[in-house]
Design an enzyme around this catalytic site. Structure first.
Site, PDB file in Angstrom:
ATOM      1  N   PRO A   1      32.546  69.470  26.078  1.00 50.62           N
ATOM      2  CA  PRO A   1      32.090  68.074  26.815  1.00 50.62           C
ATOM      3  C   PRO A   1      33.097  67.379  27.533  1.00 50.62           C
ATOM      4  CG  PRO A   1      31.929  67.696  24.431  1.00 50.62           C
ATOM      5  CD  PRO A   1      32.181  69.176  24.613  1.00 50.62           C
ATOM      6  N   LEU A   2      33.314  67.235  28.639  1.00 45.95           N
ATOM      7  CA  LEU A   2      34.303  66.644  29.258  1.00 45.95           C
ATOM      8  C   LEU A   2      33.807  65.328  30.222  1.00 45.95           C
ATOM      9  CD1 LEU A   2      35.958  70.181  30.338  1.00 45.95           C
ATOM     10  CD2 LEU A   2      36.874  68.657  28.813  1.00 45.95           C
ATOM     11  N   THR A   3      34.472  64.449  30.028  1.00 44.51           N
ATOM     12  CA  THR A   3      34.032  63.138  30.842  1.00 44.51           C
ATOM     13  C   THR A   3      34.594  63.164  32.193  1.00 44.51           C
ATOM     14  OG1 THR A   3      34.362  61.921  28.763  1.00 44.51           O
ATOM     15  CG2 THR A   3      34.200  60.683  30.608  1.00 44.51           C
TER      16      THR A   3
ATOM     17  N   CYS B   1      36.153  60.662  19.959  1.00 45.05           N
ATOM     18  CA  CYS B   1      36.654  59.909  20.896  1.00 45.05           C
ATOM     19  C   CYS B   1      37.567  58.708  20.749  1.00 45.05           C
ATOM     20  CB  CYS B   1      35.320  59.339  21.754  1.00 45.05           C
ATOM     21  SG  CYS B   1      35.846  58.591  23.068  1.00 45.05           S
TER      22      CYS B   1
ATOM     23  N   HIS C   1      39.337  68.640  16.523  1.00 44.61           N
ATOM     24  CA  HIS C   1      40.478  68.636  17.393  1.00 44.61           C
ATOM     25  C   HIS C   1      41.929  68.321  16.674  1.00 44.61           C
ATOM     26  CE1 HIS C   1      42.272  66.526  21.330  1.00 44.61           C
ATOM     27  NE2 HIS C   1      43.011  67.474  20.562  1.00 44.61           N
TER      28      HIS C   1
ATOM     29  N   ASN D   1      40.063  73.241  18.354  1.00 44.86           N
ATOM     30  CA  ASN D   1      39.942  72.663  19.535  1.00 44.86           C
ATOM     31  C   ASN D   1      41.434  72.006  19.683  1.00 44.86           C
ATOM     32  OD1 ASN D   1      39.363  69.647  21.323  1.00 44.86           O
ATOM     33  ND2 ASN D   1      39.458  71.563  22.017  1.00 44.86           N
ATOM     34  N   GLY D   2      41.998  72.452  20.958  1.00 38.84           N
ATOM     35  CA  GLY D   2      43.495  71.831  21.039  1.00 38.84           C
ATOM     36  C   GLY D   2      44.346  72.501  21.777  1.00 38.84           C
TER      37      GLY D   2
ATOM     38  N   ARG E   1      40.853  70.695  28.185  1.00 41.57           N
ATOM     39  CA  ARG E   1      41.527  70.501  29.570  1.00 41.57           C
ATOM     40  C   ARG E   1      42.117  71.690  30.005  1.00 41.57           C
ATOM     41  NH1 ARG E   1      46.354  67.047  27.947  1.00 41.57           N
ATOM     42  NH2 ARG E   1      46.103  68.184  25.854  1.00 41.57           N
TER      43      ARG E   1
END
Length: 621
Positions: free
Chosen positions: A274-276, A359, A428, A461-462, A487
């Site tokens: 999910p990417l803002t 977040c 993450h 994640n990372g 990303r």
């Protein structure tokens, strides 16, 4: 004029030195010096005019100006635009929008090249920027309802539901039945519901309010378990059903236990994070076409969802192509998150709900949500348990390693997360304190994965940016269910294709442009083909381009693959388009948008929402 000495040094560095300094090692023949700039002469004048201060407008004045803008000829009534007839608007003279068709046509921007993204009839009619390609007249278009053009999208907020949320009259029977025995109802409980509960229990409203607030403060401040609440095992057996008379009934034999509910198999599936801002529906459609298996909507704040804010509900929209789709919600308190989850399960079609506990943004953390929950394990436990007991769809969480480096680490609760009700956890490999600096600690992610029970799926994640990154983490820790790509997908969304086809794709500039064309087509279908929709699509395209310029084509690299946190030097591409796509100047991003969406309006400016991504240095130091 002068050339910066830093870029000269890059040309003279060896490949090993470039890698050590986190600079992408581009082949020497493609490197170019930095853009030359005129030295700014010193200012000779000693006095300057005082800055012009903007007049502060009252709310009434702002509202008046907004209404005047609506009535201008630039804003034609949608019904009039769709049918081409002034008498088609049911509001007649009371309509707040313009009905002057001729004046609207006189100031309307020229049509864009290409075909209308909607099948005939187009819901935007005269306002469509592809009006010249329409094959049917506006009278035929009038037979279509304006809400049917997005029939491939679901999870829209219904008007009657929104009105109930606005008036604070929405009932949450399942969530309240779980929260009440735990003493987690919170101050958000409405007076109407309190009166109904107290009438059954024989208490006064004031006494119940005092009792409820006292328990709620204990949950916030006291890390010890509540004395008056029921145990987790007792509460998890509860089920709430509403009979014809509106009473709540409980039957523990019918409630699906968290261990028995439907689970999602994340193993070896490509998961788009999910990417803002950029992770909108059109972007997810692009990634689905390039091989993503699982998609998740942008983070939505629970408070805004319960208040019926349309902009927040838009983050839950789902396209028909998203066959495995989840939504991510964020909140600080169990009652708020549980009610939002019940509402989503009731009104939306989703496969899982992800709770954000990672977040790092101050605006979220200062409210006690996001990664702040990592420092409050009791609240974290109550929140996960309340949500998982309220809904029957799978619950997942996304967290960081810790809030502060080395304190309140996620591994201390990883063994309990499954018992609390979560089906999967994404970790993450950075703390909140790190934000996105330093390398992610994948060894710690592996450690957490090995500590987790076999029934809990752990997703890493990372900084996954290539096929080799994916294979490395999967081989280092076979227990890892999958890896979430964040990303890396923003910079090169074809990373999903690379992983599935097991190759490093030396994608050409033309192929990259075709991906942008698909995004624009999806954007126009999602946001609309009128002027407002075109400019909204342009805005989000530019936000995305503020990431894609970081990509360096495989054919230009001395060492493959490129690292995500390595900064690309200035270089020439293999053609003019590739060079343009490599520019870090916002002016060049606008040129790319004009290739796809026509000229920008007069006075148009753009500044990326995520300023850390860098843009035109000449303008921004």
């Amino acid at each position: 004029m002068e050339v910066t000495a830093g870029r000269k040094a890059v040309i003279d560095m060896s490949v090993e030195e470039l890698v050590a300094k986190a600079i992408v090692p581009v082949k020497k023949e493609f490197l170019c010096p930095a853009p030359t700039r005129l030295n700014t002469p010193p200012t000779t004048t000693t006095t300057s005019a005082p800055p012009v201060s903007k007049e502060k407008k009252s709310k009434r004045q702002i509202k008046r100006e907004r209404n005047q803008e609506k009535q201008s000829t630039r804003n034609l009534c949608p019904m009039v635009a769709k049918t081409g007839r002034v008498d088609s608007c049911s509001y007649k003279d009371k309509c707040r929008l313009s009905h002057d068709i001729q004046a609207f046509k006189a100031q309307k921007p020229a049509d864009l090249e290409g075909k209308c993204p909607f099948d005939s009839p187009c819901p935007y009619g005269l306002a469509c920027r592809f009006l010249g390609t329409h094959t049917t007249d506006t009278d035929t278009a009038a037979t279509a309802t304006s809400n049917e053009h997005n029939n491939s999208e679901v999870n829209a907020l219904k008007k009657d539901v929104q009105k109930l949320l606005w008036k604070n009259k929405m009932e949450f029977p399942k969530a309240d039945a779980i929260l009440k025995p735990l003493g987690l109802m919170g101050p958000a409980k409405s007076k109407k519901t309190l009166e109904a509960d107290n009438k059954e229990e024989g208490h006064t409203v004031s006494n119940q309010n005092d009792c409820c607030s006292e328990v709620y403060e204990k949950v916030e401040d006291d890390p010890r378990p509540l004395k008056r609440g029921k145990s987790n095992d007792e509460t998890s057996d509860l089920i709430t059903e509403t009979n014809g008379e509106g009473h709540i009934e409980s039957d523990k034999s019918l409630k699906v236990h968290p261990r028995e509910r439907k689970l999602i198999d994340f193993r070896d599936k490509l998961y788009l994070a999910p990417l803002t801002t950029v992770g909108n529906l059109p972007f997810r459609r692009v990634c689905k076409g390039l091989g993503a298996d699982i998609t998740c909507g942008e983070m939505a704040m629970c408070t805004n969802l319960i208040q019926g804010q349309a902009a927040e509900w838009a983050l839950l929209r789902r396209h028909a192509s998203e066959d495995l789709f989840g939504v991510q919600i964020c909140g600080a308190y169990p009652d708020t998150v549980a009610r939002a989850a019940e509402l989503i399960e009731r009104e939306c079609r989703v496969d899982f709900i992800d709770i954000n506990m990672g977040c790092p943004i101050d605006l979220v953390v200062n409210k006690g949500a996001g990664s702040a929950l990592l420092s409050k394990p009791m609240r974290m436990k109550n929140l996960i348990h309340a949500v998982s007991s309220t809904v029957d769809i799978p619950i997942t969480i996304k967290a960081r390693t810790s809030y502060y480096e080395g304190r309140s680490r996620i591994d201390s609760v990883i063994a309990d997360v499954w018992e609390w009700g979560a089906s999967a956890v994404t970790i993450h490999g950075r703390s909140r304190q790190q934000r996105y600096t330093k390398q992610p600690d994948w060894e710690y992610v592996y450690e957490c994965t090995r500590k987790a029970p076999d029934t809990l799926q752990v997703i890493g994640n990372g900084d996954i940016f290539s096929l080799s990154d994916w294979k490395k983490h999967k081989s280092n820790c076979p227990q890892l269910s999958s890896c979430m790509i964040a990303r890396g997908a923003l910079v090169k969304p074809w990373i999903f294709t690379e992983i599935k086809e097991q190759r490093d794709w030396d994608i050409s500039s033309g192929e990259r442009l075709n991906i942008l064309k698909d995004y624009v087509r999806f954007g126009l279908h999602h946001w609309g083909s009128d002027t407002k929709g075109v400019e909204t699509t342009r805005h989000f395209l530019l936000e995305w381009l503020s990431y894609t310029y970081r990509y360096v084509p495989v054919g230009l690299l001395e060492v493959v693959p490129q690292r995500l946190n390595s900064r690309p030097p200035a270089y020439f591409g293999r053609d003019d388009l590739e060079t343009l796509m490599a520019s870090e100047s916002a002016a060049d991003w606008i040129k790319i948008s004009e290739m796809l969406l026509g000229k920008v309006p007069d006075g148009f400016t753009f500044s990326p929402k995520h300023k850390s991504n860098a843009f035109d240095k000449a303008e921004n130091g």
